[in-house]
Design a protein around this motif. Structure first.
Motif, PDB file in Angstrom:
ATOM      1  N   LEU A  41      25.558  -9.521  17.934  1.00  0.00           N
ATOM      2  CA  LEU A  41      24.262  -9.183  18.512  1.00  0.00           C
ATOM      3  C   LEU A  41      23.963  -7.695  18.321  1.00  0.00           C
ATOM      4  N   ALA A  42      24.994  -6.849  18.411  1.00  0.00           N
ATOM      5  CA  ALA A  42      24.807  -5.412  18.202  1.00  0.00           C
ATOM      6  C   ALA A  42      24.327  -5.123  16.783  1.00  0.00           C
ATOM      7  N   ILE A  43      24.904  -5.824  15.790  1.00  0.00           N
ATOM      8  CA  ILE A  43      24.495  -5.633  14.394  1.00  0.00           C
ATOM      9  C   ILE A  43      23.057  -6.097  14.200  1.00  0.00           C
ATOM     10  N   ILE A  44      22.685  -7.211  14.837  1.00  0.00           N
ATOM     11  CA  ILE A  44      21.303  -7.695  14.740  1.00  0.00           C
ATOM     12  C   ILE A  44      20.334  -6.680  15.331  1.00  0.00           C
ATOM     13  N   LEU A  45      20.686  -6.115  16.491  1.00  0.00           N
ATOM     14  CA  LEU A  45      19.808  -5.140  17.149  1.00  0.00           C
ATOM     15  C   LEU A  45      19.653  -3.873  16.316  1.00  0.00           C
ATOM     16  N   ILE A  46      20.764  -3.366  15.788  1.00  0.00           N
ATOM     17  CA  ILE A  46      20.671  -2.128  15.003  1.00  0.00           C
ATOM     18  C   ILE A  46      19.905  -2.370  13.702  1.00  0.00           C
ATOM     19  N   THR A  47      20.014  -3.575  13.147  1.00  0.00           N
ATOM     20  CA  THR A  47      19.268  -3.903  11.926  1.00  0.00           C
ATOM     21  C   THR A  47      17.774  -3.928  12.199  1.00  0.00           C
ATOM     22  N   ILE A  48      17.390  -4.509  13.330  1.00  0.00           N
ATOM     23  CA  ILE A  48      15.971  -4.552  13.689  1.00  0.00           C
ATOM     24  C   ILE A  48      15.422  -3.142  13.877  1.00  0.00           C
ATOM     25  N   VAL A  49      16.206  -2.271  14.520  1.00  0.00           N
ATOM     26  CA  VAL A  49      15.778  -0.882  14.721  1.00  0.00           C
ATOM     27  C   VAL A  49      15.603  -0.177  13.375  1.00  0.00           C
ATOM     28  N   ILE A  50      16.571  -0.367  12.466  1.00  0.00           N
ATOM     29  CA  ILE A  50      16.483   0.255  11.135  1.00  0.00           C
ATOM     30  C   ILE A  50      15.245  -0.245  10.392  1.00  0.00           C
ATOM     31  N   LYS A  51      15.014  -1.559  10.458  1.00  0.00           N
ATOM     32  CA  LYS A  51      13.862  -2.140   9.757  1.00  0.00           C
ATOM     33  C   LYS A  51      12.553  -1.625  10.331  1.00  0.00           C
ATOM     34  N   MET A  52      12.490  -1.446  11.651  1.00  0.00           N
ATOM     35  CA  MET A  52      11.280  -0.908  12.265  1.00  0.00           C
ATOM     36  C   MET A  52      11.032   0.541  11.815  1.00  0.00           C
ATOM     37  N   LEU A  53      12.125   1.303  11.726  1.00  0.00           N
ATOM     38  CA  LEU A  53      11.989   2.696  11.291  1.00  0.00           C
ATOM     39  C   LEU A  53      11.540   2.794   9.837  1.00  0.00           C
ATOM     40  N   LEU A  54      11.938   1.805   9.042  1.00  0.00           N
ATOM     41  CA  LEU A  54      11.571   1.802   7.627  1.00  0.00           C
ATOM     42  C   LEU A  54      10.204   1.166   7.369  1.00  0.00           C
ATOM     43  N   TYR A  55       9.592   0.631   8.425  1.00  0.00           N
ATOM     44  CA  TYR A  55       8.323  -0.089   8.238  1.00  0.00           C
ATOM     45  C   TYR A  55       7.236   0.758   7.556  1.00  0.00           C
ATOM     46  N   PRO A  56       7.038   2.029   7.953  1.00  0.00           N
ATOM     47  CA  PRO A  56       6.004   2.822   7.267  1.00  0.00           C
ATOM     48  C   PRO A  56       6.244   2.921   5.760  1.00  0.00           C
ATOM     49  N   LEU A  57       7.516   3.053   5.352  1.00  0.00           N
ATOM     50  CA  LEU A  57       7.822   3.111   3.929  1.00  0.00           C
ATOM     51  C   LEU A  57       7.568   1.763   3.259  1.00  0.00           C
ATOM     52  N   SER A  58       7.896   0.674   3.972  1.00  0.00           N
ATOM     53  CA  SER A  58       7.661  -0.662   3.418  1.00  0.00           C
ATOM     54  C   SER A  58       6.164  -0.903   3.242  1.00  0.00           C
ATOM     55  N   ALA A  59       5.373  -0.468   4.209  1.00  0.00           N
ATOM     56  CA  ALA A  59       3.920  -0.627   4.117  1.00  0.00           C
ATOM     57  C   ALA A  59       3.371   0.178   2.938  1.00  0.00           C
ATOM     58  N   LYS A  60       3.893   1.376   2.772  1.00  0.00           N
ATOM     59  CA  LYS A  60       3.462   2.226   1.646  1.00  0.00           C
ATOM     60  C   LYS A  60       3.863   1.591   0.322  1.00  0.00           C
ATOM     61  N   GLN A  61       5.058   0.991   0.289  1.00  0.00           N
ATOM     62  CA  GLN A  61       5.529   0.318  -0.917  1.00  0.00           C
ATOM     63  C   GLN A  61       4.595  -0.823  -1.291  1.00  0.00           C
ATOM     64  N   MET A  62       4.187  -1.615  -0.315  1.00  0.00           N
ATOM     65  CA  MET A  62       3.317  -2.750  -0.601  1.00  0.00           C
ATOM     66  C   MET A  62       1.951  -2.288  -1.101  1.00  0.00           C
ATOM     67  N   LYS A  63       1.409  -1.267  -0.455  1.00  0.00           N
ATOM     68  CA  LYS A  63       0.113  -0.747  -0.895  1.00  0.00           C
ATOM     69  C   LYS A  63       0.189  -0.246  -2.329  1.00  0.00           C
ATOM     70  N   SER A  64       1.307   0.397  -2.661  1.00  0.00           N
ATOM     71  CA  SER A  64       1.500   0.892  -4.017  1.00  0.00           C
ATOM     72  C   SER A  64       1.577  -0.255  -5.012  1.00  0.00           C
ATOM     73  N   MET A  65       2.288  -1.323  -4.635  1.00  0.00           N
ATOM     74  CA  MET A  65       2.407  -2.486  -5.514  1.00  0.00           C
ATOM     75  C   MET A  65       1.057  -3.153  -5.725  1.00  0.00           C
ATOM     76  N   ARG A  66       0.273  -3.258  -4.664  1.00  0.00           N
ATOM     77  CA  ARG A  66      -1.067  -3.832  -4.766  1.00  0.00           C
ATOM     78  C   ARG A  66      -1.945  -2.992  -5.691  1.00  0.00           C
ATOM     79  N   ALA A  67      -1.872  -1.672  -5.503  1.00  0.00           N
ATOM     80  CA  ALA A  67      -2.677  -0.774  -6.321  1.00  0.00           C
ATOM     81  C   ALA A  67      -2.270  -0.850  -7.789  1.00  0.00           C
ATOM     82  N   MET A  68      -0.953  -0.939  -8.047  1.00  0.00           N
ATOM     83  CA  MET A  68      -0.471  -1.048  -9.418  1.00  0.00           C
ATOM     84  C   MET A  68      -0.964  -2.335 -10.070  1.00  0.00           C
TER      85      MET A  68
END
Length: 220
Positions: A27-54
């Motif tokens: 459960l600790a690994i699941i929680l820390i993974t969710i936190v990491i993914k949330m922190l990376l969300y702005p980069l993921s959103a930027k990545q998707m926008k870039s892919m769409r634009a490309m």
């Protein structure tokens, strides 16, 4: 240093699971993974926008390649100008992958000799010890399946380019198989991290797909 930091973070989240009455390193690994993914969300959103634009610029790219097919340097300059005019960075999509790589390495190295505060809680569901491979290969199968789904819901950046589409199709089937094969020998904790990371990523991707589609329809 990074390995020690992640080990400390996992133990920190483990103490949180203790406080809520569900002591579990899984459960600790699941929680820390969710936190990491949330922190990376702005980069993921930027990545998707870039892919769409490309993808949207692909026809113009093809036209420039055709126009300057006898002058590769001129074609490259024209491409860079096109990216600049539309505010597109073709390398921005690589940033989340570059950040995730050291995280995976830290988890991999950390779990091989993890300093459990209570090794009795290193079990998780059917897994006897998160530092050892999954004995029944369920997590490797889930790692392969979620990798495939993650790639499936991610919009194509090929823009109709037949060669690029063929390459992406090959990757869509070969990458999950490679991940599943690698995960069968990884510590189950790392496979759990990968499956959780992909699952949260799929949910984020579906949300971003819907948001961008709604935005696109609103400006049409």
């Amino acid at each position: 240093m990074l390995v020690d930091a992640f080990s400390s973070m996992i133990n920190f989240f483990y103490t949180l699971t203790q406080q809520i009455g569900l002591p579990s390193y899984g459960l600790a690994i699941i929680l820390i993974t969710i936190v990491i993914k949330m922190l990376l969300y702005p980069l993921s959103a930027k990545q998707m926008k870039s892919m769409r634009a490309m993808a949207e610029l692909a026809p113009k790219q093809k036209a420039l390649q055709e126009k300057y097919k006898k002058d590769p340097q001129k074609a490259q300059e024209a491409m860079m100008q096109l990216y600049k005019e539309h505010g597109v960075n073709p390398l921005s999509g690589c940033l989340p992958l570059l950040i995730q790589f050291p995280i995976l390495i830290a988890f991999y190295n950390g779990l091989t000799s993890f300093p459990y505060l209570n090794e009795a809680h290193a079990t998780f569901l059917w897994i006897p010890n998160l530092s050892h491979p999954d004995p029944v290969y369920i997590l490797p199968l889930l790692a392969a399946a979620t990798t495939y789904l993650q790639m499936k819901v991610t919009p194509s950046s090929s823009g109709g380019n037949a060669q690029a589409e063929q390459t992406q199709k090959i990757m869509m089937y070969s990458m999950p198989l490679l991940i599943g094969w690698m995960a069968h020998s990884f510590a189950a904790g790392l496979s759990l991290y990968w499956v959780t990371f992909n699952t949260v990523g799929i949910l984020q991707q579906l949300y971003m797909n819907r948001s961008l589609n709604v935005r696109k329809e609103g400006t049409a």
